[in-house]
Design an enzyme around this catalytic site. Structure first.
Site, PDB file in Angstrom:
ATOM      1  N   GLU A   1      35.312 110.444  14.879  1.00  0.00           N
ATOM      2  CA  GLU A   1      36.020 109.888  16.051  1.00  0.00           C
ATOM      3  C   GLU A   1      35.929 110.857  17.229  1.00  0.00           C
ATOM      4  OE1 GLU A   1      39.129 106.743  16.179  1.00  0.00           O
ATOM      5  OE2 GLU A   1      39.926 107.922  14.510  1.00  0.00           O
TER       6      GLU A   1
ATOM      7  N   ASP B   1      36.054 110.904   7.283  1.00  0.00           N
ATOM      8  CA  ASP B   1      37.213 110.029   7.169  1.00  0.00           C
ATOM      9  C   ASP B   1      36.747 108.741   6.491  1.00  0.00           C
ATOM     10  OD1 ASP B   1      39.353 108.345   7.461  1.00  0.00           O
ATOM     11  OD2 ASP B   1      39.470 108.503   9.647  1.00  0.00           O
TER      12      ASP B   1
END
Length: 268
Positions: free
Chosen positions: A37, A153
């Site tokens: 991200e 993640d």
């Protein structure tokens, strides 16, 4: 011989930098650091975040601005860089960067990967399932040709010990039976069939509250440690055997995730 590998979902590299991420990275003494991200484009990263802690970075940016994106910083020069999975839908979202460190007699990859979240609604949950359908055979093919550690993640808490409120989350994205079964299939094969290893769990099989790497921004989830373990090192068994120390850094908060660092007894 030592190899220190970090993974951290930044929830925006510019935001994390404002919260002390760069200073922390400078003293983390990592050999490689996978980030997810990034939420930035090349023009945002160039000259500012393309090198962190003296480590040059390699990135896969999302086409959509301010969305997704992964990076992998390294002290060691890779022999090759692979960006993307070869799938148009998810390559547009910037979810895979792989650095290869090949030598005669050895093929080894370090990967930073960001699995989709399905928490925003059914449409994204179905996209997450499509991603899982692509990822399992992709990893299986990769494992036939090389050793690797995938960090990132994964957006799945595998077992009840991996989140605080497991009873109340069985119908929520990240702890759905189908997602957990996918992880079980990916990892369960390691017991003799050459699957992958959840390295943190290999080192800490019984840890509960201390294992969390993500906390909702709602309420007082962080203060009360109502967390989830969503960030992983997934390694081929031969590399997982070298892991000896794992640490989740919670002294500072750079994003809604915490950095997970694992030390391995090999070198690139």
């Amino acid at each position: 011989m030592a190899f220190r590998l970090v993974t951290l979902n930044l929830n925006g590299i510019r935001s994390a930098a404002n919260k002390g991420f760069l200073e922390w990275a400078a003293q983390a003494n990592a050999d490689c650091m996978g980030v997810q991200e990034v939420k930035a484009q090349h023009e945002d990263v160039a000259g500012r975040f393309d090198t962190v802690a003296g480590m040059p970075g390699h990135f896969h940016y999302a086409e959509k601005k301010g969305y997704s994106g992964v990076g992998l910083y390294t002290r060691h020069e890779p022999s090759d860089v692979k960006v993307g999975l070869g799938d148009a839908e998810f390559d547009a979202e910037g979810r895979w960067v792989e650095l290869r460190f090949d030598k005669p007699g050895r093929k080894l990859s370090i990967i930073s990967c960001y699995f989709p979240s399905g928490s925003s609604g059914e449409e994204r949950q179905q996209a997450k399932f499509r991603f899982l359908d692509i990822m399992a055979p992709h990893l299986a093919r990769l494992k036939k040709t090389r050793e690797f550690i995938l960090v990132g993640d994964v957006n799945i808490a595998h077992q009840e010990a991996d989140l605080k409120n497991w009873k109340g989350n069985q119908k929520n994205s990240g702890f759905l039976p189908e997602e957990r079964a996918w992880m079980t299939a990916l990892l369960g094969a390691a017991k003799g069939q050459g699957g992958l290893v959840d390295v943190y769990r290999r080192l800490h099989p019984d840890t509960t509250d201390a294992c969390y790497t993500w906390w909702s921004n709602r309420g007082q989830a962080y203060a009360k440690n109502v967390g989830w373990r969503l960030d992983y090192h997934l390694a081929t068994p031969a590399l997982a055997e070298h892991a000896h120390t794992a640490a989740i850094y919670k002294d500072q908060k750079f994003s809604d995730h915490a950095p997970l660092t694992i030390d391995y007894g090999f070198s690139l």
